[in-house]
Design an enzyme around this catalytic site. Structure first.
Site, short mmCIF file in Angstrom:
data_model
loop_
_atom_site.label_atom_id
_atom_site.label_comp_id
_atom_site.label_asym_id
_atom_site.label_seq_id
_atom_site.Cartn_x
_atom_site.Cartn_y
_atom_site.Cartn_z
N LYS A 272 15.09 40.41 -15.12
CA LYS A 272 14.47 40.44 -16.44
C LYS A 272 13.09 39.79 -16.38
O LYS A 272 13.01 38.69 -15.82
CB LYS A 272 15.37 39.70 -17.44
CG LYS A 272 14.84 39.69 -18.87
CD LYS A 272 15.72 38.86 -19.77
CE LYS A 272 15.16 38.90 -21.20
NZ LYS A 272 15.90 38.06 -22.11
N LYS B 93 15.29 35.74 -13.80
CA LYS B 93 14.64 35.84 -15.10
C LYS B 93 13.30 35.12 -15.02
O LYS B 93 13.25 33.93 -14.68
CB LYS B 93 15.53 35.23 -16.19
CG LYS B 93 14.91 35.29 -17.58
CD LYS B 93 15.86 34.71 -18.60
CE LYS B 93 15.27 34.72 -19.99
NZ LYS B 93 16.19 34.12 -20.98
ZN LIG Z 1 17.15 30.42 -23.73
#
Ligand SMILES: [Zn+2]
Length: 335
Positions: A256, A203
């Protein structure tokens, strides 16, 4: 100009356009498919009754109270979308994000209500503290540092309360070290050994999250998330993050954002062959919506093309705000 020797006859014997001439053949040789069975639809639950508030930067996405969330989930299921992921916005926020691991917290309430009314819908929960902390950070802050290990303990507590309230899968999104292992242990110790973990493994600290922060009311009050989320410049580090999460017990790994990180997705899938999810984030959705509203892009074509690209790059599972819309187009026979 040098031509690669592919071992096949060249033009004019070989005409690649032959297979593109009819829709029958195009359908037959298509390499990648988009199916709503692979979709996860993100939903935002808020306190109150009969609340349905549109997120201004994400047209078609709403903050919903539990009663409306149940209605929404009935609709999601009827559209053939198999799963939702819950994000919660609590009544009150505090320094330690108590609402996140409160058995009567907003996500826990929503889980119980939706599980009762729509038992066949697969319920996933985002596990993080940022929607619940007064400072908007993903963990405990001490002397201006977001501390890792104490935060991980709270995340594990949060995941357990989600499983107890009926979550079918938990998805830690914080990017702290060791959280997948901690969550796996606490779930196993409490009899939830069959609840899988989908980790937000790679992420990135991305500007594409802007609209989400309005939806989840989780903008940090100071500083940023670069001490835990990844530097957008790095991909080898992403592979180390994914390897570590798999080692700690992640069942599905996620990349992501999605569209600006197709190379990461491709390399994660190629390196590990693990079930891989891609999160098409709020900014990706907002860009297409905004340009389409201006008449600058054809919304359906671009939405589908962007999702297909994620599948082509290696994603098995697509987390997308467009899930219900795509399913509606499909139902109406438009696609
Ligand atoms: Zn968070």
């Amino acid at each position: 100009m040098a031509i690669h020797d592919t071992g096949v006859a060249a033009y004019p014997v070989n005409r690649l356009r032959r297979l593109r001439m009819t829709s029958v053949l195009r359908d037959m040789v298509r390499e990648t498919q988009l199916s709503k069975k692979d979709f996860i639809y993100p939903v935002f639950v808020v306190p109150g009754k009969n609340v349905k508030k549109e997120v201004s930067s994400m047209p078609g996405v709403y903050q919903l109270s539990v009663d409306n969330m149940v209605r929404e989930c009935v609709e999601v299921k009827s559209l053939g979308i198999p799963a939702v992921i819950f994000f919660g916005i609590p009544e009150e926020k505090d320094e330690v994000g108590s609402g996140a691991y409160d058995e009567l917290g907003i996500v826990q309430q929503a889980l119980r209500a939706v599980k009762k009314e729509v038992p066949e819908l697969f319920l996933i929960t985002d596990v993080c503290l940022c929607e619940y902390t007064s400072h908007g950070h993903c963990g405990i802050v001490r002397d201006n540092e977001i501390v890792n290990d104490e935060s991980v303990e709270l995340l594990a507590r949060e995941a357990l309360t989600h499983a107890q309230a009926g979550a079918d899968m938990v998805a830690p999104s914080d990017m702290f070290d060791g959280r997948v292992g901690a969550i796996r242990s606490v779930l196993d110790e409490n009899g939830f050994h069959n609840v899988p973990i989908m980790s937000y493994a790679a992420k990135y600290a991305s500007g594409f999250y802007g609209p989400f922060r309005e939806a989840a009311e989780s903008t940090p009050k100071f500083g940023d998330r670069r001490s835990h989320q990844m530097d957008p410049a790095n991909v080898n580090e992403a592979l180390r993050e994914v390897a570590q999460d798999i080692q700690e017990g992640a069942d599905i790994v996620m990349v992501k954002p999605a569209l600006a990180y197709l190379d990461v997705l491709y390399r994660v899938k190629a390196a590990f062959g693990y079930p891989t999810a891609a999160y098409a984030v709020s900014g990706e959705y907002a860009m297409i919506k905004a340009a389409s509203a201006q008449g600058w892009l054809a919304e359906k074509a671009v939405t589908l093309e962007a999702l297909l690209a994620l599948r082509r790059a290696g994603a098995d599972i697509l987390i997308t705000y467009s899930a219900t819309e795509v399913a509606r187009w499909h139902r109406a026979g438009d696609i």
